[in-house]
Design a protein around this motif. Structure first.
Motif, mmCIF file in Angstrom:
data_model
loop_
_atom_site.group_PDB
_atom_site.id
_atom_site.type_symbol
_atom_site.label_atom_id
_atom_site.label_comp_id
_atom_site.label_asym_id
_atom_site.label_seq_id
_atom_site.Cartn_x
_atom_site.Cartn_y
_atom_site.Cartn_z
ATOM 1 N N MET A 35 -23.890 9.197 -5.439
ATOM 2 C CA MET A 35 -24.103 10.641 -4.830
ATOM 3 C C MET A 35 -23.084 11.339 -3.913
ATOM 4 S SD MET A 35 -28.103 10.764 -3.986
ATOM 5 C CE MET A 35 -29.342 9.842 -5.416
ATOM 6 N N THR A 36 -23.491 12.610 -4.267
ATOM 7 C CA THR A 36 -21.975 13.438 -3.576
ATOM 8 C C THR A 36 -22.977 13.960 -2.478
ATOM 9 O OG1 THR A 36 -21.091 14.022 -5.532
ATOM 10 C CG2 THR A 36 -20.439 15.411 -3.555
ATOM 11 N N GLN A 37 -22.732 14.076 -1.032
ATOM 12 C CA GLN A 37 -22.564 14.721 -0.035
ATOM 13 C C GLN A 37 -22.243 16.240 0.105
ATOM 14 O OE1 GLN A 37 -24.454 13.379 2.603
ATOM 15 N NE2 GLN A 37 -24.031 10.935 2.119
ATOM 16 N N ASN A 38 -23.746 16.597 1.068
ATOM 17 C CA ASN A 38 -23.606 18.316 0.672
ATOM 18 C C ASN A 38 -22.093 18.964 1.438
ATOM 19 O OD1 ASN A 38 -23.490 20.976 2.596
ATOM 20 N ND2 ASN A 38 -24.708 21.232 0.593
ATOM 21 N N PRO A 39 -21.378 19.878 1.097
ATOM 22 C CA PRO A 39 -19.827 19.854 1.670
ATOM 23 C C PRO A 39 -20.068 20.722 3.259
ATOM 24 C CG PRO A 39 -20.509 21.829 -0.179
ATOM 25 C CD PRO A 39 -21.108 20.102 -0.002
ATOM 26 N N ARG A 40 -21.320 21.838 3.638
ATOM 27 C CA ARG A 40 -21.379 21.524 4.751
ATOM 28 C C ARG A 40 -21.496 20.838 6.228
ATOM 29 N NH1 ARG A 40 -22.830 26.127 1.747
ATOM 30 N NH2 ARG A 40 -21.989 28.037 1.991
ATOM 31 N N THR A 41 -22.361 19.653 5.398
ATOM 32 C CA THR A 41 -23.214 18.621 5.940
ATOM 33 C C THR A 41 -21.666 17.453 6.111
ATOM 34 O OG1 THR A 41 -23.881 17.541 4.320
ATOM 35 C CG2 THR A 41 -25.607 18.815 5.520
ATOM 36 N N GLN A 42 -21.097 17.645 5.302
ATOM 37 C CA GLN A 42 -19.630 16.557 5.221
ATOM 38 C C GLN A 42 -18.593 17.649 6.099
ATOM 39 O OE1 GLN A 42 -19.065 13.283 3.526
ATOM 40 N NE2 GLN A 42 -17.816 13.637 5.225
ATOM 41 N N ALA A 43 -18.498 18.814 6.272
ATOM 42 C CA ALA A 43 -17.399 19.108 7.217
ATOM 43 C C ALA A 43 -18.258 18.955 8.991
ATOM 44 C CB ALA A 43 -17.348 20.937 6.973
ATOM 45 N N LEU A 44 -19.560 18.805 9.090
ATOM 46 C CA LEU A 44 -19.695 18.656 10.348
ATOM 47 C C LEU A 44 -19.484 17.108 10.394
ATOM 48 C CD1 LEU A 44 -23.800 20.286 10.581
ATOM 49 C CD2 LEU A 44 -21.096 20.526 11.868
#
Length: 370
Positions: free
Chosen positions: A1-10
């Motif tokens: 699955m793909t991680q959310n870009p905003r949580t990935q940025a954190l």
């Protein structure tokens, strides 16, 4: 699955995202695994209030309560069984994360009985018991940062048990927490323990600080009111400056040479209490490497939807934050009184939640036994 870009940025910025919640339903439904797969969740924290909410009125636990009651288990034994089973299951779910992060993340926390917050010896005894009963390397035992909790932290770390220190409100107390951790590592090293296997986080509470200080600023009125919503973030930012200083010290470097890990700052109580504030306030303003931010799901969802992180924390920001706290004090807020009150209330709230949980389970045992 793909991680959310905003949580990935954190995550890329050095923030470990943990979920501040756990229930059997989350585990059985696959919800927790989904958060791992899509929102970068790499750990879980629990507390007495979370368990009280999870178990009270939930059918997921009825069968176990009935079986344990028929075996003659008392209410304390039943509650221990229910909570440690859930924590063990969550720890198993995070085993891969724990391995991949070399023990840093994939952590699940369980708290000692809050009624022991002012009893050092009993806190140590129960911390050892919880560590043994759960039986997972990725467990964190939560010990409150009360005066009685400080020597307990040292003793438990000295035993090689990883600890999540909870209910930290003031930087002064945080300094004592770090000293307790380092003292525990020194004792562990002296007894030949492998320091690389010992981990710890220090849970610094944020939104509760604003809630109490804002109330006092509003009572003062005038210019004081312009400082509302500033103290919680500033207090945590100063704490991170303390982290940088303490874990860059010669004392820690000597331990680090023996394999010791830093005690990461963990931002807790990150759901905003005031609806006028941005719902990602205590995430966006507290980005730092390495830190943990444990979020209720509502905050996690908000972060995934519209988080806009500010600059990464550093020593310069910590210095500026100290000036904010000084302005709050100059406005007439007794910060020492605030922090002492919040610690007392924190212990009392968890005691009340635990008592309510015991009453709920006790009633269920009575129903089965009738």
């Amino acid at each position: 699955m793909t991680q959310n870009p905003r949580t990935q940025a954190l995550t890329d910025a050095g923030v470990s995202i943990w979920l501040d919640d756990l229930s059997r339903q989350r585990l059985s439904s696959g919800n927790l695994q989904e958060l791992v797969d899509t929102k970068n969740v790499v750990g879980v924290t629990t507390n007495p209030s979370i368990f009280q909410a999870a178990i009270s009125g939930a059918e997921d636990y009825d069968e176990d309560i009935a079986a344990l009651a028929k075996d003659g288990k008392d209410v304390d034994a039943v509650v221990e069984k229910l909570t440690t089973d859930d924590v063990r299951s969550a720890a198993d779910l995070f085993e891969g994360v724990h391995t991949a992060s070399h023990g840093i993340d994939g952590r699940v926390s369980i708290e000692v009985d809050p009624r022991l917050a002012h009893d050092t010896e009993e806190t140590v005894a129960q911390a050892k018991r919880l560590h043994e009963v759960v039986g997972r390397d990725n467990l964190f035992v939560k010990i409150p940062a009360t005066k009685a909790g400080l020597p307990a932290i040292t003793a438990v770390i000295a035993e090689g048990i990883s600890v999540n220190v909870t209910l930290i409100f003031s930087v002064d107390r945080y300094v004592e927490v770090i000293d307790a951790y380092l003292s525990g590592l020194e004792k562990a090293a002296a007894s030949g323990k492998d320091l690389s296997s010992i981990h710890s986080v220090a849970s610094f509470f944020v939104s509760r600080v604003d809630a109490e200080i804002d109330k006092r600023l509003e009572a003062l009125g005038g210019e004081a009111e312009t400082l509302r919503g500033s103290a919680g973030v500033a207090n945590a930012q100063v704490a991170f400056g303390t982290y940088l200083e303490s874990f860059g010290s010669e004392r820690f470097e000597a331990l680090q040479a023996q394999g010791a890990n830093t005690q990461r700052a963990l931002w807790a109580s990150t759901g905003v209490k005031n609806p006028d504030y941005p719902d990602t306030l205590y995430v966006d303003r507290l980005v730092a490497e390495p830190t943990v931010n444990t979020m209720p799901e509502k905050t996690l969802d908000a972060v995934a939807d519209h988080s806009e992180p500010a600059a990464t924390l550093n020593a310069e920001i910590a210095t500026s934050a100290q000036a904010v706290l000084e302005r709050v004090a100059e406005a007439g807020v007794d910060l020492d009184d605030v922090f002492a009150l919040l610690e007392r209330e924190g212990v009392e709230k968890f005691e009340k939640a635990w008592e309510e949980l015991l009453e709920t389970v006790s009633a269920s045992i009575d129903d089965v036994s009738a």
